[in-house]
Design a protein around this motif. Sequence first.
Motif, mmCIF file in Angstrom:
data_model
loop_
_atom_site.group_PDB
_atom_site.id
_atom_site.type_symbol
_atom_site.label_atom_id
_atom_site.label_comp_id
_atom_site.label_asym_id
_atom_site.label_seq_id
_atom_site.Cartn_x
_atom_site.Cartn_y
_atom_site.Cartn_z
ATOM 1 N N PHE A 127 67.493 -72.982 43.016
ATOM 2 C CA PHE A 127 67.867 -74.133 43.413
ATOM 3 C C PHE A 127 67.141 -74.024 44.951
ATOM 4 O O PHE A 127 66.938 -73.016 45.265
ATOM 5 N N TYR A 128 66.997 -75.242 45.690
ATOM 6 C CA TYR A 128 66.196 -75.347 46.719
ATOM 7 C C TYR A 128 66.996 -75.761 47.985
ATOM 8 O O TYR A 128 67.781 -76.710 47.695
ATOM 9 N N LEU A 129 66.726 -75.248 49.094
ATOM 10 C CA LEU A 129 67.452 -75.764 50.344
ATOM 11 C C LEU A 129 66.534 -76.262 51.295
ATOM 12 O O LEU A 129 65.276 -75.723 51.582
ATOM 13 N N PHE A 130 66.641 -77.297 52.060
ATOM 14 C CA PHE A 130 65.711 -77.722 53.164
ATOM 15 C C PHE A 130 66.573 -77.668 54.730
ATOM 16 O O PHE A 130 67.676 -78.181 54.598
ATOM 17 N N LEU A 135 71.887 -73.153 56.091
ATOM 18 C CA LEU A 135 72.043 -71.829 56.326
ATOM 19 C C LEU A 135 73.389 -71.182 55.564
ATOM 20 O O LEU A 135 73.503 -70.534 54.886
ATOM 21 N N HIS A 136 74.482 -72.086 55.859
ATOM 22 C CA HIS A 136 75.730 -71.629 55.359
ATOM 23 C C HIS A 136 75.959 -71.559 54.114
ATOM 24 O O HIS A 136 76.502 -70.948 53.419
ATOM 25 N N GLU A 141 75.753 -68.715 48.862
ATOM 26 C CA GLU A 141 75.261 -68.197 47.473
ATOM 27 C C GLU A 141 74.849 -66.823 47.429
ATOM 28 O O GLU A 141 75.117 -66.270 46.377
ATOM 29 N N LEU A 142 74.726 -66.315 48.570
ATOM 30 C CA LEU A 142 74.382 -64.811 48.558
ATOM 31 C C LEU A 142 75.483 -63.930 48.621
ATOM 32 O O LEU A 142 75.373 -62.792 48.693
ATOM 33 N N GLU A 143 76.692 -64.653 48.802
ATOM 34 C CA GLU A 143 78.022 -64.054 48.939
ATOM 35 C C GLU A 143 78.225 -62.954 50.282
ATOM 36 O O GLU A 143 78.298 -61.976 50.302
ATOM 37 N N CYS A 144 77.614 -63.780 51.464
ATOM 38 C CA CYS A 144 77.634 -62.829 52.649
ATOM 39 C C CYS A 144 78.340 -63.905 53.542
ATOM 40 O O CYS A 144 78.008 -65.102 53.529
ATOM 41 N N GLU A 145 78.752 -63.515 54.801
ATOM 42 C CA GLU A 145 79.566 -64.259 55.631
ATOM 43 C C GLU A 145 78.307 -64.848 56.605
ATOM 44 O O GLU A 145 77.553 -64.484 56.854
ATOM 45 N N TYR A 146 78.434 -66.364 56.599
ATOM 46 C CA TYR A 146 77.510 -66.823 57.681
ATOM 47 C C TYR A 146 78.158 -66.761 58.886
ATOM 48 O O TYR A 146 79.479 -66.912 59.201
ATOM 49 N N GLN A 147 77.338 -66.197 59.984
ATOM 50 C CA GLN A 147 77.814 -65.853 61.282
ATOM 51 C C GLN A 147 77.556 -66.857 62.258
ATOM 52 O O GLN A 147 77.682 -66.544 63.506
ATOM 53 N N GLY A 148 76.909 -67.997 61.912
ATOM 54 C CA GLY A 148 76.585 -69.033 62.995
ATOM 55 C C GLY A 148 75.218 -68.614 63.665
ATOM 56 O O GLY A 148 74.358 -67.874 63.121
ATOM 57 N N PRO A 149 75.032 -69.246 64.767
ATOM 58 C CA PRO A 149 73.586 -68.931 65.533
ATOM 59 C C PRO A 149 73.470 -67.743 65.938
ATOM 60 O O PRO A 149 72.143 -67.642 66.343
#
Length: 156
Positions: A127-130, A135-136, A141-149
Amino acid sequence: MDLEHNNSYWGMNLKWPSNFQDIIQSKGTLLAQRFLVALDNKEPEFVQKVAEELWMKIWSRDEPIGKVENIKEVCKKLKIPDFDTIITEINSEKVKNQLKQNTDEAYNLGAFGIPWIVVQKQGKEPFYLFGSDRLHILCNELECEYQGPLKNLKKN
């Protein structure tokens, strides 16, 4: 206002080029794109740094990237080995065809801006993201924590 909001969120200092029509549309970025393809063929470890520097020239320092001299400035700054030889490849049929293939591939996948992210997990349909505002979703999807900017890591 979108650029200002992104600057605040990501801790960056981006600005709209003073003459967008001239820098982007008239002079264009084709030369820089071809150089990145040629660089990827010879010195792939430098592609990301050069791409970032070219992007910052336009979007942070309001500087052109449409001439060979502009590319040479970047190469000297980043100490790219044997960049003159790589620059001679810019107008080769090999590089032109490779950039066309890359562009066709992105177009056929439905790319319509940057960053265009293809997520391919083993055993699942891609699948595709733009956009950086997705990024979150990528992290999820990668099963990792999104840590913000991560503004605390900003380089001045």
